[in-house]
Motif scaffolding. Structure first.
Motif, PDB file in Angstrom:
ATOM      1  N   VAL A 411       0.939  -1.357   0.027  1.00 46.45           N
ATOM      2  CA  VAL A 411      -0.203   0.038   0.285  1.00 46.45           C
ATOM      3  C   VAL A 411       0.814   1.197   0.012  1.00 46.45           C
ATOM      4  N   ALA A 412       1.723   1.249   1.020  1.00 46.42           N
ATOM      5  CA  ALA A 412       2.892   2.209   0.769  1.00 46.42           C
ATOM      6  C   ALA A 412       3.850   1.829   0.169  1.00 46.42           C
ATOM      7  N   LYS A 413       5.217   2.228   0.378  1.00 42.85           N
ATOM      8  CA  LYS A 413       6.437   1.551  -0.377  1.00 42.85           C
ATOM      9  C   LYS A 413       7.383   1.680   0.835  1.00 42.85           C
ATOM     10  N   PRO A 414       8.096   0.266   0.540  1.00 45.81           N
ATOM     11  CA  PRO A 414       9.089   0.277   1.709  1.00 45.81           C
ATOM     12  C   PRO A 414       9.917   1.274   1.730  1.00 45.81           C
ATOM     13  N   SER A 415      10.526   1.954   0.542  1.00 50.60           N
ATOM     14  CA  SER A 415      11.235   2.932   0.692  1.00 50.60           C
ATOM     15  C   SER A 415      11.043   4.070   1.412  1.00 50.60           C
ATOM     16  N   MET A 416       9.766   4.190   1.863  1.00 54.51           N
ATOM     17  CA  MET A 416       9.235   5.292   2.494  1.00 54.51           C
ATOM     18  C   MET A 416       9.925   4.784   4.053  1.00 54.51           C
ATOM     19  N   PHE A 417       9.899   3.680   4.253  1.00 59.41           N
ATOM     20  CA  PHE A 417      10.167   3.132   5.664  1.00 59.41           C
ATOM     21  C   PHE A 417      11.920   3.171   5.599  1.00 59.41           C
ATOM     22  N   VAL A 418      12.525   2.942   4.679  1.00 63.48           N
ATOM     23  CA  VAL A 418      13.922   2.622   4.545  1.00 63.48           C
ATOM     24  C   VAL A 418      14.322   4.441   4.821  1.00 63.48           C
ATOM     25  N   ALA A 419      13.620   5.212   4.228  1.00 59.90           N
ATOM     26  CA  ALA A 419      14.204   6.454   4.485  1.00 59.90           C
ATOM     27  C   ALA A 419      14.022   6.908   5.935  1.00 59.90           C
ATOM     28  N   GLU A 420      12.910   6.218   6.651  1.00 61.73           N
ATOM     29  CA  GLU A 420      12.783   6.510   8.239  1.00 61.73           C
ATOM     30  C   GLU A 420      14.076   5.975   9.000  1.00 61.73           C
ATOM     31  N   ILE A 421      14.219   4.697   8.379  1.00 66.10           N
ATOM     32  CA  ILE A 421      15.202   4.003   9.109  1.00 66.10           C
ATOM     33  C   ILE A 421      16.688   4.613   9.045  1.00 66.10           C
ATOM     34  N   GLU A 422      16.787   5.269   7.734  1.00 63.89           N
ATOM     35  CA  GLU A 422      18.248   6.109   7.719  1.00 63.89           C
ATOM     36  C   GLU A 422      18.148   7.377   8.070  1.00 63.89           C
ATOM     37  N   GLN A 423      17.011   7.850   8.608  1.00 61.58           N
ATOM     38  CA  GLN A 423      16.872   9.259   9.039  1.00 61.58           C
ATOM     39  C   GLN A 423      18.199   9.742   9.652  1.00 61.58           C
ATOM     40  N   SER A 424      18.703   8.784  10.719  1.00 60.28           N
ATOM     41  CA  SER A 424      19.535   9.304  11.740  1.00 60.28           C
ATOM     42  C   SER A 424      20.916   9.503  10.983  1.00 60.28           C
ATOM     43  N   GLY A 425      20.844   9.255   9.735  1.00 56.57           N
ATOM     44  CA  GLY A 425      22.308   9.090   8.879  1.00 56.57           C
ATOM     45  C   GLY A 425      22.725   7.902   8.877  1.00 56.57           C
TER      46      GLY A 425
END
Ligand code: PHE
Length: 466
Positions: A411-425
């Protein structure tokens, strides 16, 4: 600062202890050792560890990312990604009610046993009663059953009401290391009893014959998967909720690996604490609550220093159950705080009362309501406690995990969550693998578990083997 409004964790260690506390509970203490012994020992352990690695870590990372990304409790978090998925959050709240209603009953027995063993150290707590006798008398007494259930729920509520940081985090930070130490003491006692080797063999002897036909293979697989979801507190919003209190620079991947590692380690350690002692006393290892309460009574009775070790063991069970039940209550509390804008106090009190009421039939299910049988979707008749466990663990948790994989993967895209996981650099090296798993592999495995729980899987296999 942080306990006003939604709250945040004070430190990553605090979060980790709370999350491991949620994961480590009755599922580790009675579910795992028994299922391990029954489903092929080492063969089950291998399957379990593979699932933890390929499904558990993937789902836990998804849940933590969903929580931290939205900073909302499960209903709001699902809705923020897609409006039509708010119901998945609702299913989580429902699951937390159902699970806590029976969990609080099972947990409350440990408090009763702890008190009784404390008395036994100095005199006679059990008055010479045998395991089945004591357990039978206690659980058949409606007044005692409800009083202990109430004590357990009030303790849970007292921790949650204080807040995320000063309640849940503080309690877990102190209690989880204590639990670990107590477990080690009990393991040392257990494995040094004469005859203990047999118990170790029962747990670890590899028996690959459980994979000799399709049906029993799938039973083992489904049993390992369901046990894993329950043990890691997945598929019903707990980790979404705990993840929503994380700050943006915490490392989600590290946490998503450490929680399952600790949970599995403690499950195996629980087996080492329980099974050698059970075999040393020549008692048949039984399933579920009766292993934890009736069987172990006989074990402590015949062990040198049994009253002391009994008290220590049930204190450990009570702590493990409490750190899990606070995470279950937090799912409902956070819903009222986020969605209804209630104060934490009001939200906790109302959720507590509701859960207490829903739990009363389970508390009475070994006495007054002992004859009530409810039907599972596969036609099996079961008592109230088993039925609640079935609905919560096998149906709602697997369904919730399936829907979450669909939400994140499709429904969303995994990439959206990957971006969250990589938030902290953080550079998430396995992002492709993770995206692939959450889209294709995890949902299929979860779906098989769900089908098995509904009895549909047996029908499909029967169709093919005709
Ligand atoms: N993980 C807990 C256990 O193993 C149970 C639990 C399930 C806790 C779901 C929270 C949410 O006992």
């Amino acid at each position: 600062m942080s306990d006003k409004g939604r709250g945040t964790w004070g430190s990553n260690f605090g979060f980790l202890m709370a999350a491991v506390g949620s994961a480590v509970g009755l599922g580790n203490l009675w579910g795992f050792p028994y299922k391990l012994g029954k489903n092929g020992g080492f063969a089950f352990l291998l399957v379990y560890i593979i699932f933890v690695a390929v499904v558990g870590v993937v789902v836990i990372l998804g849940e933590l990312a969903l929580g931290r990304k939205t900073k909302l409790s499960p209903v709001g978090a699902n809705r923020a990604i897609n409006k039509r998925f708010a119901f998945n959050g609702w299913l989580g709240v429902l699951a937390s009610f159902i699970i806590l209603s029976f969990y609080s009953v099972l947990g409350s027995w440990s408090i009763k046993y702890f008190f009784t063993y404390c008395i036994e150290i100095f005199g006679s707590g059990f008055n010479g009663m045998s395991g089945p006798e004591f357990f039978g008398n206690f659980t058949a007494d409606p007044v005692q059953s409800i009083i202990y259930q109430l004590i357990f729920i009030i303790l849970t509520s007292a921790i949650v009401i204080v807040g995320v940081q000063s309640g849940i985090e503080k309690f877990s930070k102190i209690m989880m290391p204590c639990l670990f130490i107590m477990l080690i003491i009990i393991i040392i006692r257990s494995v040094t009893l004469p005859g203990a080797m047999q118990g170790i063999e029962f747990m670890f002897k590899p028996d690959f014959s459980v994979f000799s036909d399709v049906k029993s293979s799938f039973d083992v697989i489904a049993s390992a998967l369901a046990q894993m979801f329950f043990s890691l507190s997945l598929g019903m919003g707990t980790m979404v909720c705990y993840g929503s209190y994380l700050n943006k620079n915490s490392n989600l991947v590290k946490n998503a690996v450490l929680i399952p590692v600790f949970d599995t380690l403690i499950a195996v350690m629980a087996g080492l604490a329980i099974m050698p002692a059970v075999f040393a006393t020549g008692i048949d290892p039984a399933a579920g609550p009766s292993l934890l309460y009736i069987t172990l009574h006989g074990v402590f009775e015949s062990m040198p220093g049994g009253a002391f070790f009994g008290a220590l063991f049930y204190l450990l069970v009570a702590i493990a159950a409490l750190t899990s039940s606070i995470s279950l209550l937090e799912v409902s509390t956070s819903y009222f705080v986020d969605e209804k804008k209630w104060s934490r106090k009001k939200a906790t009190v109302i959720a507590t009362i509701a859960i207490f009421v829903v739990g009363i039939p389970t508390a009475l299910s070994f006495g007054l309501l002992g004859d009530v049988k409810l039907m599972a979707l596969n036609g099996e008749l079961m008592g109230i406690l088993d039925w609640m466990d079935y609905v919560g663990e096998y149906l709602l948790m697997t369904l919730g995990a399936l829907l979450m994989c669909i939400l994140i993967g499709w429904v969303a895209k995994p990439s959206m969550f990957v971006a969250e996981i990589e938030q902290s650099g953080y550079n998430f090296k396995y992002k492709r693998l993770w995206s692939f798993m959450i889209k294709f592999v995890t949902p299929v495995l979860v779906f098989i578990t769900f089908l098995t729980a509904t009895g549909l899987f047996d029908k499909i296999i029967a169709l093919f083997s005709k």
